[in-house]
Design a protein around this motif. Sequence first.
Motif, PDB file in Angstrom:
ATOM      1  N   ALA A 119     -35.189  41.571 -48.046  1.00  0.00           N
ATOM      2  CA  ALA A 119     -35.041  41.046 -46.678  1.00  0.00           C
ATOM      3  C   ALA A 119     -36.405  40.642 -46.126  1.00  0.00           C
ATOM      4  O   ALA A 119     -36.529  39.602 -45.451  1.00  0.00           O
ATOM      5  N   PHE A 120     -37.436  41.438 -46.424  1.00  0.00           N
ATOM      6  CA  PHE A 120     -38.784  41.088 -45.972  1.00  0.00           C
ATOM      7  C   PHE A 120     -39.252  39.788 -46.618  1.00  0.00           C
ATOM      8  O   PHE A 120     -39.827  38.920 -45.953  1.00  0.00           O
ATOM      9  N   LEU A 121     -38.992  39.633 -47.925  1.00  0.00           N
ATOM     10  CA  LEU A 121     -39.344  38.378 -48.601  1.00  0.00           C
ATOM     11  C   LEU A 121     -38.578  37.206 -47.998  1.00  0.00           C
ATOM     12  O   LEU A 121     -39.118  36.108 -47.848  1.00  0.00           O
ATOM     13  N   GLY A 122     -37.310  37.426 -47.648  1.00  0.00           N
ATOM     14  CA  GLY A 122     -36.529  36.381 -46.976  1.00  0.00           C
ATOM     15  C   GLY A 122     -37.137  36.015 -45.633  1.00  0.00           C
ATOM     16  O   GLY A 122     -37.189  34.839 -45.256  1.00  0.00           O
ATOM     17  N   PHE A 123     -37.611  37.042 -44.905  1.00  0.00           N
ATOM     18  CA  PHE A 123     -38.296  36.787 -43.633  1.00  0.00           C
ATOM     19  C   PHE A 123     -39.539  35.925 -43.863  1.00  0.00           C
ATOM     20  O   PHE A 123     -39.803  34.989 -43.102  1.00  0.00           O
ATOM     21  N   ILE A 124     -40.294  36.228 -44.919  1.00  0.00           N
ATOM     22  CA  ILE A 124     -41.491  35.432 -45.240  1.00  0.00           C
ATOM     23  C   ILE A 124     -41.091  34.002 -45.576  1.00  0.00           C
ATOM     24  O   ILE A 124     -41.760  33.043 -45.164  1.00  0.00           O
ATOM     25  N   MET A 125     -39.995  33.817 -46.294  1.00  0.00           N
ATOM     26  CA  MET A 125     -39.514  32.468 -46.597  1.00  0.00           C
ATOM     27  C   MET A 125     -39.180  31.725 -45.298  1.00  0.00           C
ATOM     28  O   MET A 125     -39.529  30.555 -45.135  1.00  0.00           O
ATOM     29  N   GLY A 126     -38.525  32.417 -44.378  1.00  0.00           N
ATOM     30  CA  GLY A 126     -38.233  31.819 -43.077  1.00  0.00           C
ATOM     31  C   GLY A 126     -39.502  31.469 -42.328  1.00  0.00           C
ATOM     32  O   GLY A 126     -39.601  30.423 -41.688  1.00  0.00           O
TER      33      GLY A 126
END
Length: 193
Positions: free
Chosen positions: A63-70
């Motif tokens: 989820a944190f990596l997804g946040f970084i992608m966002g």
Amino acid sequence: MTSQKNNSKASDIAILSIFIAIMVVIHLLSKIVYTFWPFPIQPTLVHIPVIIGSIVLGWRKGAFLGFIMGMISFLNSTMAPIPTSFLFSPFAPDGNGWSLFVAFVPRILVGILPFFIYGLAKNRFGAGLAGFLGSATNTILVLGSAFLLFNNQLNMTFKALIASIIATNSIAEAIAATILTASIVPILIKFRN
């Protein structure tokens, strides 16, 4: 015992940092390559480390990596806007608060769902399926959110939405995510064990 736990935590932070660095490099290289790319298809590849990270590091770090992608999408749309940047940044022309939803929520889910999908079949097939469905999650949720929240600007019919999901970069992205996730995840899991 505490030393071993601290080493594991430090190792996870190092691996997480490597995934973030890979995402940034993929993003920057894609921008350079697609400047000279002669084909109309320009697949997004930044979601692949998010999918792999979700499976290998767990859904919270995914989820944190997804946040970084966002965040990459948000910053790119804010600092180097193109006609569709309003979908990902409230600071782009025609953007609003919903732009943050489109930029972040689908990407965070891309970091969560693959972990649970892989949990159903912890093998190469499960990894490939997680890669495929993680990529599909990104495509369907970003385009679906854009359709629901920005249809006044996009002026798109539901039929056009489905056609764009099927006909755009989504197929190339799903194939790349499936192959790379199925190839890389078993190796990384073997090294982590």
